[in-house]
Scaffold this motif. Structure first.
Motif, PDB file in Angstrom:
ATOM      1  N   GLU A 439       0.810  -1.217   0.000  1.00 33.51           N
ATOM      2  CA  GLU A 439       0.000   0.000   0.000  1.00 33.51           C
ATOM      3  C   GLU A 439       0.848   1.275   0.000  1.00 33.51           C
ATOM      4  O   GLU A 439       0.304   2.372  -0.097  1.00 33.51           O
ATOM      5  CB  GLU A 439      -0.932  -0.004   1.221  1.00 33.51           C
ATOM      6  N   ASP A 441       2.821   2.238  -2.322  1.00 32.23           N
ATOM      7  CA  ASP A 441       2.703   2.789  -3.668  1.00 32.23           C
ATOM      8  C   ASP A 441       1.676   1.941  -4.420  1.00 32.23           C
ATOM      9  O   ASP A 441       2.034   0.991  -5.125  1.00 32.23           O
ATOM     10  CB  ASP A 441       4.064   2.741  -4.370  1.00 32.23           C
ATOM     11  N   SER A 507      -1.924   6.124   0.660  1.00 35.31           N
ATOM     12  CA  SER A 507      -0.625   5.684   0.135  1.00 35.31           C
ATOM     13  C   SER A 507       0.419   6.418   0.964  1.00 35.31           C
ATOM     14  O   SER A 507       0.079   7.339   1.720  1.00 35.31           O
ATOM     15  CB  SER A 507      -0.458   6.028  -1.352  1.00 35.31           C
TER      16      SER A 507
END
Length: 580
Positions: A439, A441, A507
């Protein structure tokens, strides 16, 4: 062979020494392989200070290989040195090991539980394994094997024949100043202390001295195996040598031309080996290089054996996060194996490559390792985009590859501090670690935890072995209801702004923007406003907001970087802990 033209990428200390070594080798032994050397005493844990004795000639040898020359990097294992004292803190060793003091290291039992046949092999094995991981190519020479097989017999007989010449050199350093002996300015080096007994400069042993004269050779006793012996007579023509053991009283007469149970004393042994091996380059520690110590005296004695002193720098000490100079006879000092558990070999190589040998430096086992990794990753990026300085490019190149090729590296080198935070929070749950790292990227998720290895494993080992328990991160199981009830309206609004933005900012970059942006928005500025556009009070507001989040999530003022922490906790649990 022709010297390959240097590029601007190799204008560093390693290249300069390589130039000198190639030139000196051609002068001394044209057409033959270049010989560089290191010496290590497996008298105890071989620590990160000792590693500089290996890495300095390794880096030079590797540069010479890159230019197309043949090189031999010799590592002399001084395993025929005497067992000098029982190291403190070595597992499986107690006071009973004191009975072995004076024996060769290879005649001392290995620590209890070891799979190795003797003391020397036990400590040598860990170093050999670490050097393989570091990509260090070398030829190992056991001094026990050399001496006990008679390889040095001619050199020993030569030293005994010319003992008067050797004694004359050593005598220059035996004179005691008026008013008593002057205290040595620096602690003696481990190898010099191995010689233990006698009456040389600064208390070092330079051979048997007594009514029978000076002898640069020390037999190991045929009864108790210890070197607490005194040579009482020697006949050059017959090579008959008589000695007495001061420990057990044993005495015998042997013929030195067929006797293999003894060795030259240290200050004679080292220059003998320079001549025997044709060593062109060997660095020496600060203690070796002080006036009257081994390297300086050896430079005069080596001529007696028909050789020349190697060229090479004096190298400075390596520290560990503020610890004093390391001693391999003392237990508990970090070794290369310890370092490689928490850092990739490229980073460890870089620490030795980027500093000139005469510059001291520290290797971090504490939080500083995260900053070092940030610095390394930044350099990695600069090398990739061509913006790094030439000397930095050279140090980077020496860290990531040798003449034999590239060292294995992490496929997806995520930030070390991020990996450490994830390992800390997930406490060994690999599926959870993979979820969080994926998570970071969302547009380029991690396919497997293996893609982040071995860096992830190193970061996890650092968390588990170097971070105190009271500094580990434990996420709350239940919300802090009392703290939530006590918040003023501004604090409650900041939490609402954060929770409202979680889903759209989920993110690493998005959450970074969000947590820094909340105090800006509350103060009437855009979340995208730069520090130059903001008053100084915003930084104070951000710090207060971060402290509030840490208290509500982990019950402390600080913790892992908030974006990483939020990802690790997960949206659902974050909402449960922060909602009113």
């Amino acid at each position: 062979m022709p010297i390959v033209a240097q590029s601007t990428e190799t204008t560093d200390w390693v290249s300069r020494f390589a130039d000198e070594v190639i030139e000196e080798s051609e002068r001394r032994a044209p057409g033959k392989p270049v010989v560089v050397a290191s010496g290590l005493s497996p008298s105890g844990p071989i620590h990160l200070g000792n590693l500089r004795e290996v890495m300095t000639p390794h880096l030079v040898a590797d540069e010479v290989r890159r230019r197309g020359h043949q090189v031999r990097h010799l590592i002399s294992w001084d395993d025929y040195d005497r067992y000098r004292k029982v190291p403190a803190g070595v597992a499986g060793v107690d006071e009973t090991w004191a009975a072995h003091i004076g024996k060769p290291l290879t005649s001392v039992p290995a620590p209890k539980g070891s799979a190795h046949p003797n003391w020397a092999e036990h400590f040598k094995a860990a170093m050999v394994e670490a050097l393989a991981e570091l990509g260090v190519e070398f030829d190992g020479i056991s001094q026990t094997a050399q001496y006990t097989s008679g390889v040095y017999r001619e050199q020993i007989l030569h030293a005994m024949k010319h003992r008067g010449d050797i004694d004359a050199v050593l005598a220059q350093y035996r004179t005691k100043p008026k008013g008593g002996a002057k205290k040595s300015q620096k602690p003696l080096d481990e190898a010099e202390l191995e010689a233990a007994e006698g009456s040389g400069a600064a208390g070092e042993d330079d051979g048997s001295s007594g009514s029978a004269g000076y002898f640069p050779y020390k037999p190991y006793c045929g009864n108790c195996e210890k070197d607490l012996t005194t040579v009482t007579s020697y006949v050059d023509d017959t090579t008959e040598l008589t000695y007495t053991c001061n420990e057990c009283g044993f005495s015998e007469t042997v013929r030195l031309n067929e006797f293999n149970r003894g060795k030259l004393v240290w200050k004679v042994d080292w220059p003998m080996r320079w001549a025997y091996e044709g060593v062109v380059f060997e660095p020496s520690g600060v203690d070796h290089s002080s006036p009257g110590s081994s390297f300086q005296v050896g430079g005069q004695i080596v001529g007696i054996f028909g050789g020349k002193q190697p060229i090479g720098p004096m190298y400075a000490f390596v520290g560990i996060s503020g610890m004093a100079k390391m001693s391999s006879s003392r237990g508990g000092v970090p070794t290369p194996s310890d370092a490689l558990k928490i850092m990739e070999p490229q980073l460890l190589r870089w620490l030795y490559a980027r500093r000139r040998p005469n510059q001291s430096f520290k290797i971090a086992f504490d939080q500083e390792i995260q900053r070092l990794y940030d610095e390394w990753d930044k350099l990695d990026g600069k090398v990739a985009d061509g913006s790094a300085l030439p000397a930095d490019v050279a140090a980077h190149s020496r860290a990531v590859r040798t003449a034999a090729g590239e060292l294995p590296r992490t496929a997806r080198p995520l930030p070390y501090r991020t990996l450490a935070s994830v390992a800390d929070i997930t406490a060994g749950h690999q599926d959870q670690a993979l979820r969080i790292l994926s998570e970071l990227d969302p547009e380029n998720p991690l396919g497997s935890l293996d893609d982040a290895r071995p860096r992830y494993d190193k970061a996890e080992a650092w968390i588990n072995t170097q971070v105190p328990a009271d500094q580990r991160t434990i996420v709350r199981d239940e919300p802090d209801v009392e703290l939530l009830k006590s918040l003023d309206e501004a604090s409650r609004q900041s939490l609402r702004l954060l929770l409202d933005g979680l889903e759209s900012h989920w993110s690493l970059d998005g959450l970074t923007h969000l947590v820094y942006g909340v105090p800006k928005v509350q103060a009437g500025f855009s979340a995208d406003a730069t520090p130059k556009e903001l008053p100084a009070e915003i930084k104070t507001a951000q710090r207060s907001f971060f402290a509030l989040l840490y208290h509500l999530l982990v019950g402390r003022d600080t913790g892992p970087r908030l974006p990483t922490l939020l990802l690790a906790v997960g949206q659902e649990r974050v909402r449960a802990l922060l909602a009113e």
